[in-house]
Design an enzyme around this catalytic site. Structure first.
Site, short mmCIF file in Angstrom:
data_model
loop_
_atom_site.label_atom_id
_atom_site.label_comp_id
_atom_site.label_asym_id
_atom_site.label_seq_id
_atom_site.Cartn_x
_atom_site.Cartn_y
_atom_site.Cartn_z
N GLU A 117 7.39 -19.74 56.40
CA GLU A 117 6.55 -18.87 57.20
C GLU A 117 5.24 -18.53 56.49
O GLU A 117 4.27 -18.12 57.13
CB GLU A 117 7.27 -17.55 57.50
N ASP A 120 18.53 -19.07 40.33
CA ASP A 120 19.54 -19.08 39.28
C ASP A 120 20.92 -19.36 39.87
O ASP A 120 21.27 -18.85 40.95
CB ASP A 120 19.53 -17.72 38.59
#
Length: 568
Positions: A273, A221
């Site tokens: 990751e 956002d």
């Protein structure tokens, strides 16, 4: 006569989870506004179990992922975008176990789950902000937010002239002191100070918390707003919230400052990751597209919403946006996204049926405004939706769009909850009209949204005619149009295809994408229908003519398309 939804084939009953490698480059992603999707508890507000109950609808529709608007603990001053705990679930929506069940069920049905991340601000009830107000000026607690000394002899004038996105000043004074805090949105949403290491560490932990639970990514956002100009200068009010350059060549100090990119590179290293290609999606109102493309460079976000496409009106402007988007995103190796609706904009059925379809983000349409022509708007909306669903890249659908829902433009003032309505003293209708709970079952209480008939915003009675159960078995319905288009899109791998423009004139857009030829007649007069097998049409086709405001998909052999391209 040809059916409006072409062959109307249903998606396979088997989950169609896209392969992990680059799934986001071609995905159809469906935005869920939790409080308005499905209410399992009966309190009139949608919840996580209500979403889980309706996953079959999304599987039949054929979407690849859902994006959930906020469901975090919040005072709900801005419908959950004022977050008091970034690692929890508001009891209004359920529990963390409800979220786990939703995630597990969605994955089992071949649907990935993206959640909203709200990093620009917190709620004023967040523990950090409470501590900041209790602490002294210039303390470590206050440094997590943006506090400044006011102007004037006693500091009783705001630090600068910045205005809130929600109307009114962007600063609130702390009591009768000389200290003020910044809020680009509501006063209950104080902005974080992203130069503060505590803030950066907090959101590293937030990302890992949800990634460890198994979410597939984050819609970020206010991505363009995290970093403000360091000197907080005054700026002309009329250009403060512009998406691009002001006439003098400057940009608003509130938005799109270069420092945001360091933050996104840090986040990208975290999501990379994790296995399964988790993604970051930018909500960034930034122009031109060449500047927006900086958000999706290989080491930053995966996608950015294409608001230029949402705002485009008319064939020439739509073609320009498509060309610019494919070109500029292609320069950085990113896919373009395509979007026509979301929870902040007037629904495209009503927008395109308005005398002036260029309705700004967040403004809305109220009962005292000139009302849209619903029939005209729906025809235009179906045409541009069919065009959008053929484009290469990733497509976003806002809940109810597949039903052809219009804006609730006659919502009474007493029901409004958008802070824009209150901060503008009732001069701006705001966003509530696009957030009304969905109609699932024509003859059920609240049209099936809630078992009790409760609904946090009232639904128009006319929605009975377009409830999902009414449309599901109608081959000419908007739901069938979307379902067929998505099925063909997947089967013909249009999301991975390249786009080739073909000869056309006037308000007709004609292009080939994969084995499909698309003709979008966005004008007011019929045009000839070329040879080919019709697999999809947004309106009835007769007498070898494509009616006004109608899009057709034709299946043609690749050699025919190539020969036509060589003639240009």
């Amino acid at each position: 006569m040809t059916s409006t939804s072409g062959n109307n084939q249903n998606p396979s009953a088997e989950p169609h989870l896209l392969p992990a490698a680059d799934w986001w480059r071609r995905a159809v992603i469906y935005q869920i506004y939790p409080r308005s999707f499905g209410d399992a508890s009966g309190d009139g507000i949608g919840d996580l179990p209500g979403i889980t109950e309706r996953l079959d609808h999304l599987e039949r529709l054929g979407v690849d992922a859902v994006w959930l608007s906020p469901f975090y603990p919040s005072p709900q001053n801005d419908a959950g975008y004022d977050v008091s705990d970034f690692c929890g679930v508001d009891p209004l929506f359920g529990t963390i176990e409800d979220f786990r069940e939703l995630l597990e069920r969605a994955h089992a049905q071949g649907i990935r789950v993206i959640i909203d991340l709200v990093p620009n601000h917190s709620s004023n009830e967040h523990p950090w902000f409470r501590a900041a107000l209790a602490a002294a000026p210039h303390s470590p607690e206050r440094n997590r937010y943006i506090f400044r000394t006011g102007r004037g002899a006693s500091g009783d004038v705001a630090p600068n002239n910045w205005e809130s996105v929600f109307a009114g000043p962007a600063w609130t004074r702390v009591g009768d002191s000389d200290q003020w805090y910044l809020h680009l949105f509501d006063s209950s949403q104080p902005d974080f100070n992203w130069s503060n290491a505590d803030v950066r560490d907090l959101f590293d932990g937030v990302l890992r918390f949800w990634l460890d639970l198994g979410v597939d990514g984050f819609r970020v956002d206010v991505a363009r707003g995290l970093v403000k100009a360091a000197d907080f200068p005054d700026y002309p009010v009329e250009y403060q919230h512009a998406h691009g350059f002001a006439p003098d060549g400057t940009r608003s100090p509130m938005w799109d400052n270069d420092g945001v990119h360091e933050i996104f590179r840090r986040w990208r290293s975290i999501v990379d990751e994790y296995d399964g290609e988790r993604i970051l999606v930018a909500e960034a109102y930034v122009e031109p597209v060449s500047r927006l493309a900086r958000y999706v460079r290989p080491d930053e976000m995966h996608q950015a919403f294409n608001f230029a496409f949402l705002a485009a009106v008319g064939a020439a402007e739509i073609r320009d946006v498509i060309d610019e988007s494919l070109r500029e995103y292609g320069h950085v190796g990113a896919p373009s996204t395509w979007v026509l609706n979301n929870h902040d904009n007037v629904r495209h059925v009503s927008r395109l049926g308005s005398a002036n379809p260029r309705i700004p983000n967040g403004v809305g349409i109220g009962p005292r405004d000139l009302q849209p022509d619903h029939e005209v708007g729906l025809r235009r909306a179906r045409a541009v939706s069919a065009l959008m669903l053929a484009l290469p890249g990733s497509v976003y659908i806002y809940q109810g769009e597949e039903l052809g829902l219009p804006e609730h433009t006659t919502l009474e003032d007493r029901h409004r909850q958008d802070p824009t309505w209150y901060r503008s003293a009732g001069t701006i209708a705001g966003r509530d009209g696009s957030r009304v709970p969905l109609p699932w079952i024509a003859d059920a209480p609240a049209f099936g949204f809630s078992p009790t008939g409760a609904s946090w915003l009232p639904q128009p009675s006319t929605w009975r005619e377009i409830a999902a159960d009414v449309q599901r078995h109608d081959p000419d319905s908007t739901l069938s149009l979307y379902q067929s288009a998505i099925e063909i899109r997947h089967r013909q791998e249009l999301g991975d295809a390249s786009l080739r423009w073909l000869d056309s004139e006037g308000d007709v857009l004609r292009f080939a994408v994969g084995p499909i030829e698309v003709l979008a007649n966005l004008g007011e007069e019929p045009c000839p229908l070329p040879a080919g097998h019709i697999v999809l049409a947004s309106a009835d086709i007769a007498d070898a003519q494509i009616p006004a405001q109608t899009t057709v998909w034709l299946l043609r052999d690749a050699s025919a398309v190539e020969r036509e391209e060589e003639k240009k």
